[in-house]
Design a protein around this motif. Structure first.
Motif, short mmCIF file in Angstrom:
data_model
loop_
_atom_site.label_atom_id
_atom_site.label_comp_id
_atom_site.label_asym_id
_atom_site.label_seq_id
_atom_site.Cartn_x
_atom_site.Cartn_y
_atom_site.Cartn_z
N GLU A 124 0.82 -1.21 0.00
CA GLU A 124 0.00 0.00 0.00
C GLU A 124 0.85 1.26 0.00
N MET A 125 1.97 1.21 0.74
CA MET A 125 2.82 2.40 0.89
C MET A 125 3.84 2.53 -0.24
N GLY A 126 3.88 1.54 -1.12
CA GLY A 126 4.80 1.63 -2.26
C GLY A 126 6.22 1.27 -1.93
N TYR A 127 6.40 0.36 -0.95
CA TYR A 127 7.76 -0.05 -0.59
C TYR A 127 8.32 -0.96 -1.68
N LYS A 128 9.47 -0.61 -2.23
CA LYS A 128 10.01 -1.31 -3.40
C LYS A 128 11.36 -1.97 -3.15
N GLN A 129 11.81 -2.06 -1.90
CA GLN A 129 13.16 -2.54 -1.66
C GLN A 129 13.25 -4.05 -1.54
N PHE A 130 12.09 -4.75 -1.49
CA PHE A 130 12.17 -6.20 -1.48
C PHE A 130 11.65 -6.72 -2.80
N SER A 131 12.07 -7.94 -3.17
CA SER A 131 11.84 -8.41 -4.53
C SER A 131 10.67 -9.35 -4.67
N TYR A 132 10.16 -9.87 -3.56
CA TYR A 132 9.05 -10.79 -3.70
C TYR A 132 8.34 -10.93 -2.37
N MET A 148 1.26 -11.79 -5.63
CA MET A 148 2.71 -11.75 -5.55
C MET A 148 3.24 -10.47 -6.17
N LEU A 149 4.13 -9.81 -5.49
CA LEU A 149 4.80 -8.64 -6.03
C LEU A 149 5.91 -9.13 -6.94
N SER A 150 5.73 -9.02 -8.23
CA SER A 150 6.68 -9.59 -9.16
C SER A 150 7.49 -8.50 -9.84
N ALA A 190 10.43 -19.07 -10.43
CA ALA A 190 9.45 -19.34 -11.48
C ALA A 190 8.31 -18.33 -11.43
N GLY A 191 7.91 -17.95 -10.21
CA GLY A 191 6.86 -16.96 -10.07
C GLY A 191 7.27 -15.58 -10.54
N LEU A 192 8.57 -15.35 -10.64
CA LEU A 192 9.09 -14.06 -11.11
C LEU A 192 9.47 -14.10 -12.59
N GLY A 193 9.21 -15.22 -13.25
CA GLY A 193 9.46 -15.30 -14.69
C GLY A 193 10.83 -15.79 -15.08
#
Length: 356
Positions: free
Chosen positions: A45-53, A63-65, A101-104
């Motif tokens: 919700e807060m737009g945290y982008k420092q983790f990859s999954y 899943m955040l991909s 695999a979930g990340l392509g």
């Protein structure tokens, strides 16, 4: 709030500790599912982008991909030996592959042969043009590892050669906590009145063995216990390039017979060394745990079914798998990050080999 959301920002929003947020985002430690889900939802919700999954399928969280680059969708796995069913890395790699695999991404496996190590050659099956990153599992040749690091690809090492007297490898490193369990074990032994403690295992075999040996020596020092050199059985049969199991049994037999008296306890660098020690001690007429205690490391299936079952230190392989994805994906997406060395938690387990 600034444009860059931090772990502390998320913690403040939820009214929980920064450590709890970190555990949820990095998939480390033990948290209630509801707490982890709440943190991950808030982070997105807060737009945290420092983790990859994130993995929250049970709660229905998407899943955040991070889409794989179109030209490079392969992750190369380098090994010198295939991982057997008893190896801690088997579960780790299974989790690693599922998350990738979930990340392509797909995984290609490459066994590096002895002549390729010696000549610093890449496996013929390896294609740098298609490779987004490399994961090296127990690649213990320092010069070969340096060559891989010079390629300019994101690299993650799961354990490394001993690098304490060398320049650090220009890559991220993932390992298990090789110290805490040994400190706790030695303190428990001392509390039981067992003050004569030795170590078995080739301490220069790899960084993990080195750290376990140094943890043993440091713990003995901190506990005020003597640490005689003869109780450190840390080599192998001399004059042989690749000693066999029989060679190692011979080395252990000679080492034990040289001692005027065995220590009360031996800590072994892993469970398989503990099995070797158990077999040799039995041949020499000693009983575990009646005459001597043994402690292993890894919590392999063998450690549970052998008689006596081994006291050992459990590696949380799934946590290592999550951490491997986190490290590699963040390196692929932020190549300028400082190199990181991550140790995942381990758990000391007492069993029959120490009468508990």
């Amino acid at each position: 709030m600034g444009t860059r959301v931090t772990i502390q920002d998320i913690a403040d929003e939820l009214g929980i500790s920064r450590n709890t947020v970190s555990k949820a985002i990095n998939n480390t430690g033990i948290l209630a599912d509801a707490t982890r889900d709440k943190v991950l939802k808030k982070a997105m919700e807060m737009g945290y982008k420092q983790f990859s999954y994130v993995t929250a399928a049970n709660a229905g969280i998407p899943m955040l991909s991070i889409p794989a680059p179109k030209e490079k969708t392969e992750i190369a796995l380098f090994l010198t030996d295939f991982v057997g069913g008893s190896h801690f890395a088997l579960v780790m790699l299974d989790k690693f592959q599922k998350e990738l695999a979930g990340l392509g991404y797909s995984i290609t496996m490459h066994r590096v042969l002895t002549e390729e190590l010696e000549n610093r050659n890449l496996p013929t099956s390896f294609s740098p043009e298609r490779t987004a990153g490399i994961v090296c599992v127990e690649m213990f040749d320092y010069e070969y590892d340096k060559m891989l690091c010079s390629m300019g690809l994101p690299i993650l090492f799961v354990d490394t050669p001993v690098t304490r007297l060398e320049e650090p490898l220009e890559a991220d490193v993932l390992s298990m906590d090789n110290q805490s369990g040994i400190y706790s074990f030695i303190k428990e032994m001392a509390d039981r009145g067992k003050t004569s403690i030795g170590f078995i295992g080739e301490y220069m075999h790899c960084q993990s063995f080195f750290e376990r040996y140094m943890a043993y020596r440091n713990a003995m020092y901190l506990m005020g216990l003597s640490c005689p050199d003869e109780y450190s059985i840390i080599r192998n049969k001399e004059g042989i390039r690749r000693p066999s199991s029989a060679d190692y049994h011979g080395y252990l037999t000679e080492s034990f017979q040289k001692l005027s008296q065995l220590p009360e306890v031996f800590i072994c660098a892993n469970d398989f060394i503990a099995l070797d020690a158990l077999q040799v001690l039995k041949k020499l007429g000693y009983s575990v745990p009646d005459d001597i205690y043994l402690c292993g490391f890894d919590d392999s299936p063998e450690s549970r079914i052998v008689t006596p079952a081994f006291t050992t230190i459990h590696i949380h392989s799934q946590i290592m798998g999550f951490s491997a994805v986190n490290l590699l994906m963040s390196r692929i997406n932020e190549p300028s990050l400082n190199y990181r060395t991550v140790h995942t938690e381990t758990t000391l387990i007492y069993r029959e080999s120490t009468e508990n």
